[in-house]
Motif scaffolding. Sequence first.
Motif, PDB file in Angstrom:
ATOM      1  N   TRP A 104       7.986   2.648  12.720  1.00 25.38           N
ATOM      2  CA  TRP A 104       8.059   2.564  11.404  1.00 25.38           C
ATOM      3  C   TRP A 104       9.592   3.777  11.343  1.00 25.38           C
ATOM      4  O   TRP A 104       8.899   5.059  12.077  1.00 25.38           O
ATOM      5  N   PRO A 176      -1.349 -10.054   6.449  1.00 29.59           N
ATOM      6  CA  PRO A 176      -0.408  -9.083   5.947  1.00 29.59           C
ATOM      7  C   PRO A 176      -0.697  -8.657   4.373  1.00 29.59           C
ATOM      8  O   PRO A 176      -1.551  -9.252   4.331  1.00 29.59           O
ATOM      9  N   GLU A 202       6.021  -5.954   9.654  1.00 30.10           N
ATOM     10  CA  GLU A 202       5.719  -5.742   8.378  1.00 30.10           C
ATOM     11  C   GLU A 202       4.209  -5.985   7.729  1.00 30.10           C
ATOM     12  O   GLU A 202       4.128  -5.766   6.459  1.00 30.10           O
ATOM     13  N   ALA A 205       2.848  -2.783   6.999  1.00 31.21           N
ATOM     14  CA  ALA A 205       3.944  -2.276   6.929  1.00 31.21           C
ATOM     15  C   ALA A 205       4.082  -1.369   5.078  1.00 31.21           C
ATOM     16  O   ALA A 205       4.365  -0.079   4.371  1.00 31.21           O
ATOM     17  N   THR A 209       5.216   1.466   2.147  1.00 29.77           N
ATOM     18  CA  THR A 209       5.815   1.776   1.005  1.00 29.77           C
ATOM     19  C   THR A 209       4.960   2.498  -0.716  1.00 29.77           C
ATOM     20  O   THR A 209       5.747   2.943  -1.708  1.00 29.77           O
TER      21      THR A 209
END
Length: 251
Positions: A104, A176, A202, A205, A209
């Motif tokens: 990242w 996820p 992903e 991640a 955010t």
Amino acid sequence: MPAHVLILGGTTEARRLAADLAARPGVRVTTSLAGRVSRPGTLPGKVRTGGFGGPQGLAGWLRAHRVDALVDATHPFAESITDHAVRAARATGVPAVVLRRPGWRPGPGDRWYDVPSLAEAAEALPGLGRRVFLTTGRLGLAAFAHLTDLCFLVRSVDPPEPPLPPDTRVVLARGPFTVTGEAELLRAHRIDVLVTKDSGGEATAAKLTAARELGLPVVVVRRPALPAGVTAVPDVAGALERLGLGPAGGR
């Protein structure tokens, strides 16, 4: 074309590579799992579980099972496994590929604090917040056990190994994850600092955010360096190219 490929797996990329190779006529694929996750899911090809007994044991397995190519697609923090794979490949002359998804990178508005280890992540926490979302996996949490004045929310796929900080709540979940879900989790537990390893990908991640949107600091544990002289490929396509294989079906 390699006839027998051994994948050291446990990642999404390892699963995708195994599926690609298993669909190719004349290619046998074996995926080796460390056995640290209780429900790894179904994998194409053959699957073995457990260690090899160090680089010498892995080298013996490569010879005994006539492996033509070795792919290390383990977690970016599986430092010892990567070292063993490289040493075994060099001892046997078996071509080896290290597959590592990119790490990242911080974006505008991120408040990241890079540290080289879990121990230094623990040292940084008291100055950053008191309610910690700890997402570094189920191993190594002893580095935070002495932080008796902080509250921890620990998330992992399987129950974490003790010792743990005295004020700890555990959430068992597998990605996820979504940004909306992560933001709701952070708000519900009044989290004011996030700790993560630079795993990349992903699936997990979204927490980064969400932390950015909420203005939270993030302590990021850097990846260990690869063995000397080793370069990694970032994706399945790169691994296939290193193996001398094109896309399946000529795509």
